[in-house]
Design an enzyme around this catalytic site. Sequence first.
Site, PDB file in Angstrom:
ATOM      1  CB  CYS A  53      -4.221  -0.649  -0.874  1.00 36.97           C
ATOM      2  SG  CYS A  53      -2.602  -1.458  -0.750  1.00 36.97           S
TER       3      CYS A  53
ATOM      4  CB  CYS B 273      -0.901  -0.001   1.235  1.00 39.91           C
ATOM      5  SG  CYS B 273      -2.145  -1.305   1.160  1.00 39.91           S
TER       6      CYS B 273
END
Length: 303
Positions: A204, A122
Amino acid sequence: MDPESEEKPCCNLSKKVKIGLGILCVLVVVAIVVVVVVVVLKLGQAHTHKEWNGTGTTPHFSDIILGRCYTYTQIEQPELSQKDCQEIVKAFQNAFLSKDPCSSREKDYQPLLNLTSQTIPCGKVVFWSKAGELAHQYTRVQREMFTLEDTLLGYMADGLSWCGDAGSSDMNYQSCPHPRKDCRNNTVSVFWDTVSKRFAKSACGTVQVVLNGSYSNTFDKNSTFGRVEIYNLRPEKVPTLQAWVMRDLEGLPSHTCSSSLINDLKLILEERKIAFTCQDDYRPLRLLQCVRNPEHQSCRSVM
Ligand code: JS2
């Protein structure tokens, strides 16, 4: 019994049989000629691929992607060493061989995507538009950051061309469809749309995009970034998109973060419940630009 007939048993064959044998011989010869003609024609047909306006399949395409697959899975990202590169290359070839290169579909590449799944940490995803080279220079230094071309499938296909032909199991090395002059749904464009979609869907955390402020359409709604990637980001996983608008050192300053084009991007993202932040001439990227041209006056202030 006269001496003649003794030596040649065939002579006492009835006229009819002789004629029959004669016809049979002629038929056999004709059949052989027909088979040869068909084979020659077939061979002739096999090699004449349809002529397109784009670059043909990159020579040694299969060897190149196989080599890149091993380099990536065994050296660049050894945690992927279990990937079966032979199977991956076969799935890549099956996505386009013996198919019309102007009716390529996302699902043709699904088996290949299934074999090349990869988790990107992420906050480490970097998109780009009209600024691929600078984005790649950045991720080559910031090794924990990933553009699509720093993922297995992007790494294997970057800079290559490939297509087949519905009438043949061979690759067309002469020419492939041009996205504008021939057809949009061509083998290569569909590939990049498909892998860009997956790359955006799997992102993400905060994501970044490198945009080129010296381009007239710095944010182009028809680009892969503007047409595919921003619409496949998942707001529940991606709270913010950070844009870096980089003007070429030499280039004309056409757009900055305060330009209406960039505001269009901001509105699309906020419509999708994704926050938008923007920086002009983000310093680390500017430093990369200055490495190649340290004497440029706009590099004095950065150093
Ligand atoms: C790479 C190719 C090729 O965010 C980036 C990347 O994720 C990329 O996949 O898509 C975005 C860039 O595409 P965009 O916004 O259309 O930028 P651009 O500079 O107008 O076009 C670059 C071509 C993108 C698709 N693409 N990407 N490596 O070899 C390659 N070939 C094509 N057609």
